[in-house]
Design a protein around this motif. Structure first.
Motif, PDB file in Angstrom:
ATOM      1  N   THR A 106       0.817  -1.219   0.000  1.00 41.95           N
ATOM      2  CA  THR A 106       0.000   0.000   0.000  1.00 41.95           C
ATOM      3  C   THR A 106       0.849   1.267   0.000  1.00 41.95           C
ATOM      4  OG1 THR A 106      -0.214  -0.091   2.404  1.00 41.95           O
ATOM      5  CG2 THR A 106      -1.994  -1.083   1.094  1.00 41.95           C
ATOM      6  N   ASP A 107       2.052   1.221   0.572  1.00 40.13           N
ATOM      7  CA  ASP A 107       2.890   2.422   0.560  1.00 40.13           C
ATOM      8  C   ASP A 107       3.323   2.765  -0.862  1.00 40.13           C
ATOM      9  OD1 ASP A 107       4.509   0.073   0.695  1.00 40.13           O
ATOM     10  OD2 ASP A 107       6.227   1.237   1.408  1.00 40.13           O
ATOM     11  N   TRP A 108       3.573   1.759  -1.702  1.00 40.85           N
ATOM     12  CA  TRP A 108       3.930   2.035  -3.092  1.00 40.85           C
ATOM     13  C   TRP A 108       2.725   2.585  -3.852  1.00 40.85           C
ATOM     14  CZ3 TRP A 108       7.015  -3.042  -4.341  1.00 40.85           C
ATOM     15  CH2 TRP A 108       8.273  -2.969  -3.723  1.00 40.85           C
ATOM     16  N   LEU A 109       1.558   2.069  -3.581  1.00 44.55           N
ATOM     17  CA  LEU A 109       0.335   2.572  -4.214  1.00 44.55           C
ATOM     18  C   LEU A 109       0.123   4.037  -3.833  1.00 44.55           C
ATOM     19  CD1 LEU A 109      -2.399   2.402  -5.642  1.00 44.55           C
ATOM     20  CD2 LEU A 109      -3.326   1.316  -3.610  1.00 44.55           C
ATOM     21  N   GLU A 110       0.277   4.358  -2.568  1.00 43.62           N
ATOM     22  CA  GLU A 110       0.109   5.739  -2.117  1.00 43.62           C
ATOM     23  C   GLU A 110       1.155   6.657  -2.750  1.00 43.62           C
ATOM     24  OE1 GLU A 110       0.277   5.277   2.127  1.00 43.62           O
ATOM     25  OE2 GLU A 110      -1.661   4.262   2.174  1.00 43.62           O
ATOM     26  N   LYS A 111       2.400   6.191  -2.840  1.00 42.19           N
ATOM     27  CA  LYS A 111       3.459   7.009  -3.458  1.00 42.19           C
ATOM     28  C   LYS A 111       3.152   7.242  -4.930  1.00 42.19           C
ATOM     29  CE  LYS A 111       6.388   7.213   0.089  1.00 42.19           C
ATOM     30  NZ  LYS A 111       7.749   7.308   0.417  1.00 42.19           N
ATOM     31  N   TYR A 112       2.669   6.197  -5.627  1.00 46.60           N
ATOM     32  CA  TYR A 112       2.328   6.350  -7.038  1.00 46.60           C
ATOM     33  C   TYR A 112       1.246   7.415  -7.214  1.00 46.60           C
ATOM     34  CZ  TYR A 112       0.358   5.509 -11.627  1.00 46.60           C
ATOM     35  OH  TYR A 112      -0.123   5.683 -12.899  1.00 46.60           O
TER      36      TYR A 112
END
Length: 132
Positions: A106-112
């Motif tokens: 989820t942290d990568w999704l939020e960063k994207y």
């Protein structure tokens, strides 16, 4: 260490690890098409990778939209995208929604999502996006 995305006067700055930035871009290529994803992830999966074949380059140029190409190949150290390039990038990112695996971090999704908004801001305000 990792990639740091910023623009002068922007409301947000994003820091993401090099692996995370690479994984986000690999997933974006796969979301566009499985064929594009297989070509793009080659250097990530094979440490002895030297270069793409002429056939792969030709196929890439046939199927990859310009804005997506700009985002996938911008350097994660010292790269930059002009405001007009950001306009092309965000246009393509909006056209081709990201398909996230169920077990995606989820942290990568939020960063994207934050990266997209920073690119959108740069396109709208004609500011350069820097990746350091």
């Amino acid at each position: 260490m990792g990639a740091f995305l910023c623009a002068n006067g922007a409301p947000d700055e994003i820091s993401i690890g090099y692996i995370g930035f690479g994984m986000v871009r690999c997933q974006l290529a796969n979301s566009f098409s499985e064929e594009l994803g297989k070509i793009y992830e080659k250097p990530y999966k094979d440490m002895s990778f030297k270069r793409f074949s002429e056939k792969e380059v030709e196929r890439w140029n046939q199927i990859c939209p310009e804005g997506l190409d700009l985002f996938l190949w911008v350097s994660d150290t010292g790269g930059k995208l002009s405001g007009s390039q950001c306009k092309k990038v965000i246009s393509d990112l909006d056209k081709y929604p990201m398909k996230w695996p169920d077990d995606w971090r989820t942290d990568w999704l939020e960063k994207y999502e934050r990266i997209k908004e920073l690119i959108r801001w740069c396109a709208k305000t004609r500011h350069t996006l820097y990746i350091r």
